[in-house]
Scaffold this motif. Structure first.
Motif, PDB file in Angstrom:
ATOM      1  N   GLY A  11      96.853  20.342   9.266  1.00 40.61           N
ATOM      2  CA  GLY A  11      96.184  21.196   8.287  1.00 40.61           C
ATOM      3  C   GLY A  11      95.291  20.460   7.297  1.00 40.61           C
ATOM      4  O   GLY A  11      94.748  21.063   6.383  1.00 40.61           O
ATOM      5  N   LYS A  12      95.129  19.148   7.479  1.00 40.45           N
ATOM      6  CA  LYS A  12      94.357  18.348   6.519  1.00 40.45           C
ATOM      7  C   LYS A  12      92.869  18.282   6.906  1.00 40.45           C
ATOM      8  O   LYS A  12      92.509  18.456   8.075  1.00 40.45           O
ATOM      9  CB  LYS A  12      94.913  16.924   6.469  1.00 40.45           C
ATOM     10  N   THR A  13      92.033  18.014   5.904  1.00 40.56           N
ATOM     11  CA  THR A  13      90.621  17.765   6.184  1.00 40.56           C
ATOM     12  C   THR A  13      90.484  16.295   6.594  1.00 40.56           C
ATOM     13  O   THR A  13      90.730  15.392   5.799  1.00 40.56           O
ATOM     14  CB  THR A  13      89.741  18.068   4.964  1.00 40.56           C
ATOM     15  N   VAL A  14      90.159  16.097   7.858  1.00 40.40           N
ATOM     16  CA  VAL A  14      90.131  14.749   8.429  1.00 40.40           C
ATOM     17  C   VAL A  14      88.694  14.342   8.741  1.00 40.40           C
ATOM     18  O   VAL A  14      87.963  15.088   9.392  1.00 40.40           O
ATOM     19  CB  VAL A  14      90.972  14.695   9.732  1.00 40.40           C
ATOM     20  N   PHE A  15      88.310  13.171   8.265  1.00 35.95           N
ATOM     21  CA  PHE A  15      87.003  12.597   8.607  1.00 35.95           C
ATOM     22  C   PHE A  15      87.220  11.720   9.832  1.00 35.95           C
ATOM     23  O   PHE A  15      88.005  10.766   9.789  1.00 35.95           O
ATOM     24  CB  PHE A  15      86.487  11.749   7.440  1.00 35.95           C
ATOM     25  N   LEU A  16      86.546  12.045  10.933  1.00 30.05           N
ATOM     26  CA  LEU A  16      86.688  11.228  12.141  1.00 30.05           C
ATOM     27  C   LEU A  16      85.362  10.558  12.452  1.00 30.05           C
ATOM     28  O   LEU A  16      84.370  11.216  12.774  1.00 30.05           O
ATOM     29  CB  LEU A  16      87.151  12.104  13.316  1.00 30.05           C
ATOM     30  N   ARG A  17      85.339   9.231  12.340  1.00 33.98           N
ATOM     31  CA  ARG A  17      84.130   8.469  12.678  1.00 33.98           C
ATOM     32  C   ARG A  17      84.151   8.224  14.189  1.00 33.98           C
ATOM     33  O   ARG A  17      85.061   7.596  14.713  1.00 33.98           O
ATOM     34  CB  ARG A  17      84.133   7.149  11.914  1.00 33.98           C
ATOM     35  N   VAL A  18      83.160   8.793  14.873  1.00 38.12           N
ATOM     36  CA  VAL A  18      83.079   8.649  16.329  1.00 38.12           C
ATOM     37  C   VAL A  18      81.819   7.873  16.696  1.00 38.12           C
ATOM     38  O   VAL A  18      80.949   7.649  15.851  1.00 38.12           O
ATOM     39  CB  VAL A  18      83.039  10.044  17.014  1.00 38.12           C
ATOM     40  N   ASP A  19      81.738   7.481  17.948  1.00 40.02           N
ATOM     41  CA  ASP A  19      80.522   6.847  18.448  1.00 40.02           C
ATOM     42  C   ASP A  19      79.838   7.820  19.399  1.00 40.02           C
ATOM     43  O   ASP A  19      80.168   7.889  20.575  1.00 40.02           O
ATOM     44  CB  ASP A  19      80.866   5.530  19.153  1.00 40.02           C
ATOM     45  N   PHE A  20      78.930   8.610  18.846  1.00 39.06           N
ATOM     46  CA  PHE A  20      78.143   9.558  19.647  1.00 39.06           C
ATOM     47  C   PHE A  20      76.716   9.033  19.813  1.00 39.06           C
ATOM     48  O   PHE A  20      75.765   9.800  19.871  1.00 39.06           O
ATOM     49  CB  PHE A  20      78.106  10.939  18.958  1.00 39.06           C
ATOM     50  N   ASN A  21      76.589   7.736  19.861  1.00 37.81           N
ATOM     51  CA  ASN A  21      75.273   7.112  20.033  1.00 37.81           C
ATOM     52  C   ASN A  21      74.890   7.202  21.508  1.00 37.81           C
ATOM     53  O   ASN A  21      74.972   6.233  22.245  1.00 37.81           O
ATOM     54  CB  ASN A  21      75.357   5.661  19.562  1.00 37.81           C
ATOM     55  N   VAL A 138      92.053  12.630   4.949  1.00 34.25           N
ATOM     56  CA  VAL A 138      92.511  11.594   5.885  1.00 34.25           C
ATOM     57  C   VAL A 138      91.292  11.001   6.581  1.00 34.25           C
ATOM     58  O   VAL A 138      90.368  11.731   6.941  1.00 34.25           O
ATOM     59  CB  VAL A 138      93.465  12.199   6.949  1.00 34.25           C
ATOM     60  N   TYR A 139      91.303   9.673   6.761  1.00 34.48           N
ATOM     61  CA  TYR A 139      90.188   9.001   7.452  1.00 34.48           C
ATOM     62  C   TYR A 139      90.677   8.430   8.783  1.00 34.48           C
ATOM     63  O   TYR A 139      91.688   7.715   8.829  1.00 34.48           O
ATOM     64  CB  TYR A 139      89.639   7.869   6.577  1.00 34.48           C
ATOM     65  N   VAL A 140      89.959   8.765   9.849  1.00 38.26           N
ATOM     66  CA  VAL A 140      90.290   8.199  11.163  1.00 38.26           C
ATOM     67  C   VAL A 140      89.019   7.597  11.761  1.00 38.26           C
ATOM     68  O   VAL A 140      87.957   8.213  11.747  1.00 38.26           O
ATOM     69  CB  VAL A 140      90.861   9.269  12.127  1.00 38.26           C
ATOM     70  N   ASN A 141      89.135   6.374  12.258  1.00 35.31           N
ATOM     71  CA  ASN A 141      88.002   5.724  12.915  1.00 35.31           C
ATOM     72  C   ASN A 141      88.305   5.607  14.399  1.00 35.31           C
ATOM     73  O   ASN A 141      89.363   5.114  14.789  1.00 35.31           O
ATOM     74  CB  ASN A 141      87.798   4.333  12.307  1.00 35.31           C
ATOM     75  N   ASP A 142      87.371   6.102  15.222  1.00 36.22           N
ATOM     76  CA  ASP A 142      87.534   5.924  16.674  1.00 36.22           C
ATOM     77  C   ASP A 142      86.247   5.379  17.294  1.00 36.22           C
ATOM     78  O   ASP A 142      86.016   5.527  18.477  1.00 36.22           O
ATOM     79  CB  ASP A 142      87.930   7.250  17.350  1.00 36.22           C
ATOM     80  N   ALA A 143      85.420   4.748  16.445  1.00 35.41           N
ATOM     81  CA  ALA A 143      84.134   4.225  16.918  1.00 35.41           C
ATOM     82  C   ALA A 143      84.251   2.719  17.113  1.00 35.41           C
ATOM     83  O   ALA A 143      83.725   1.928  16.326  1.00 35.41           O
ATOM     84  CB  ALA A 143      83.041   4.568  15.912  1.00 35.41           C
ATOM     85  N   PHE A 144      84.931   2.325  18.185  1.00 33.25           N
ATOM     86  CA  PHE A 144      85.179   0.896  18.379  1.00 33.25           C
ATOM     87  C   PHE A 144      83.887   0.083  18.390  1.00 33.25           C
ATOM     88  O   PHE A 144      83.808  -0.996  17.800  1.00 33.25           O
ATOM     89  CB  PHE A 144      85.957   0.656  19.671  1.00 33.25           C
ATOM     90  N   GLY A 145      82.870   0.620  19.056  1.00 36.96           N
ATOM     91  CA  GLY A 145      81.589  -0.083  19.190  1.00 36.96           C
ATOM     92  C   GLY A 145      80.888  -0.411  17.881  1.00 36.96           C
ATOM     93  O   GLY A 145      79.939  -1.191  17.866  1.00 36.96           O
ATOM     94  N   THR A 146      81.338   0.178  16.779  1.00 35.81           N
ATOM     95  CA  THR A 146      80.706  -0.076  15.478  1.00 35.81           C
ATOM     96  C   THR A 146      81.588  -0.932  14.575  1.00 35.81           C
ATOM     97  O   THR A 146      81.173  -1.324  13.482  1.00 35.81           O
ATOM     98  CB  THR A 146      80.418   1.276  14.765  1.00 35.81           C
ATOM     99  N   CYS A 147      82.790  -1.235  15.030  1.00 32.37           N
ATOM    100  CA  CYS A 147      83.762  -1.901  14.151  1.00 32.37           C
ATOM    101  C   CYS A 147      83.401  -3.338  13.778  1.00 32.37           C
ATOM    102  O   CYS A 147      83.967  -3.892  12.837  1.00 32.37           O
ATOM    103  CB  CYS A 147      85.153  -1.879  14.789  1.00 32.37           C
ATOM    104  N   HIS A 148      82.468  -3.941  14.526  1.00 34.39           N
ATOM    105  CA  HIS A 148      82.094  -5.323  14.166  1.00 34.39           C
ATOM    106  C   HIS A 148      81.041  -5.346  13.061  1.00 34.39           C
ATOM    107  O   HIS A 148      80.590  -6.397  12.651  1.00 34.39           O
ATOM    108  CB  HIS A 148      81.605  -6.095  15.397  1.00 34.39           C
TER     109      HIS A 148
END
Ligand code: ADP
Ligand code: MG
Length: 390
Positions: A11-21, A138-148
């Protein structure tokens, strides 16, 4: 580091960083591999009735609005994949974006406009990050390609939010890449190729600590061969890396690593399809090496057969041109046929493996080019570090 399945997201507002490049053509998504890669995390969050705010970069708009790089077509495409409408915010941050974030309901998806339309993104700007953070729990990162990269959406923003973690794509990357980095099984074979020695030096130096064998191909082989005083004709050589190449060769010898360079080469005078090709042991002037030769191919295949771990980055030749893809395809097949735990990193290497038709026989194909190389070279990635900091 926490993963999304250990975060209170219900039920939380979650920010999900994805790699949609993803590549776009005429306003349509041309290849949706990266979008599909984010689906496990997206679906998990939706099942948990999260209010989902997605954000990504696309291309290099350099801090300005570039219409062709809008994420709007991606929102439509994602909607089709999810079988539910995906709302799109034409603003990345600002009043309208804030209002749209407020209005989303449990189980809804909102995609924000391209992060890189804002100059603050690549500058890791805290002000921009705090605008992104508005209304987020809540913050979730799933953009591995940008983590560097220390960019605002993966770094400054993550530091602003206390409830945070990584998605399933990052989990898979970290687990698999760690297997090749920490306590790998032996014999460990490192295969490196591609165009630039400079990109691969840190990986080579760090992974040489594990590797029993190093097989070198691609253009970078010519920098090494030149460093050994061998004739390379007009092949691509990085003159300013000759000393690095000498140092790596010396280190390999001191550590008793079997360091193999191509013994023969497929050579052309001009890089184009249909060019006259010759196989040379010593490359004559006027000719360039564009692929490893048949003898080298045979040796490399044998050196891969008994491997327990294989890490591969960089094709053996200019594989984009059919006639120069022989060595790369042969190596891809050998890796696929071996029983080794195999990791392939790098965008071109991944497409070479696909071209060879053996993607499903590779243990792990990394989605991040630069990020996987930096991870494998033992460097901490800013995007992952930010998930650990309080
Ligand atoms: P990755 O994307 O897997 O990290 P790189 O980008 O380092 O790989 O290298 C891939 C590029 O190297 C390809 O475009 C390929 O054409 C080029 N390449 C490979 N061998 C040669 C060669 N002998 N001469 C020139 N370019 C080469
Ligand atoms: Mg590349």
């Amino acid at each position: 580091m926490k993963y999304v399945d250990h975060l209170p997201v219900d039920g939380k507002t979650v920010f999900l960083r994805v790699d949609f490049n993803v590549p776009l053509r005429e306003g349509k998504v041309e290849d949706d591999t990266r979008i599909r890669a984010a689906l496990p995390t997206i679906n998990y969050l939706l099942q948990r009735r999260a209010k989902l705010v997605l954000a990504s970069h696309l291309g290099r708009p350099r801090g300005k609005v570039v219409k062709e790089l809008s994420l709007k077509p991606v929102a439509e495409h994602l909607g089709k994949l999810l079988g539910r409408p995906v709302k799109f915010s034409p603003q990345t941050v600002g009043e309208e974006a804030d209002r749209m974030k407020e209005q989303i309901k449990e189980g809804d998806v909102l995609l924000l406009e391209n992060l890189r339309f804002n100059p603050g993104e690549t500058k890791d700007d805290v002000e921009f990050a705090s605008q992104l953070a508005r209304g987020i729990e809540v913050y979730v990162n799933d953009a591995f390609g940008t983590c560097h990269r220390a960019h605002a959406s993966v770094h400054a923003l993550a530091k602003l939010i206390s409830v945070k973690g990584a998605g399933f794509l990052i989990k898979k990357e970290v687990e698999n890449l760690s297997k090749a980095l920490l306590n790998p099984s032996h014999p460990y074979v490192l295969i490196v190729g591609g165009a630039k020695v400079s990109d691969k030096i840190p990986v080579l130096e760090n992974l040489m600590g594990h590797a029993d064998r190093v097989l070198v191909g691609g253009a970078m082989a010519y920098t090494f061969l030149k460093a050994l005083g061998r004739p390379v004709g007009d092949s691509l050589v990085e003159e300013e890396r000759l000393e690095d190449a000498e140092r790596i060769l010396r280190e390999a010898e001191e550590r008793g690593i079997e360091f193999l360079l191509p013994r023969d080469h497929r050579c052309v005078r001009e890089i184009k399809p249909g060019a006259e090709m010759r196989i040379m042991d010593e490359i004559e002037s006027g000719w360039k090496g564009v692929d490893i030769g048949p003898e080298t191919e045979k040796i490399y295949r044998e050196k891969i057969t008994d491997a327990a771990t294989v890490v591969w980055n960089g094709p053996m030749g200019i594989f984009e041109i059919e006639e120069f893809s022989h060595g790369t395809v042969a190596v891809a097949r050998a890796v696929a046929e071996s029983s080794a735990f195999s990791v392939v990193g790098g965008g071109d290497s991944a497409s070479a493996v696909k071209k060879a038709g053996v993607s499903d026989k590779i243990s792990h194909i990394s989605t991040g080019g630069g990020a996987s190389l930096e991870f494998l070279s033992g460097k901490p990635l800013p995007g992952l570090q930010a998930l650990e900091e309080k």
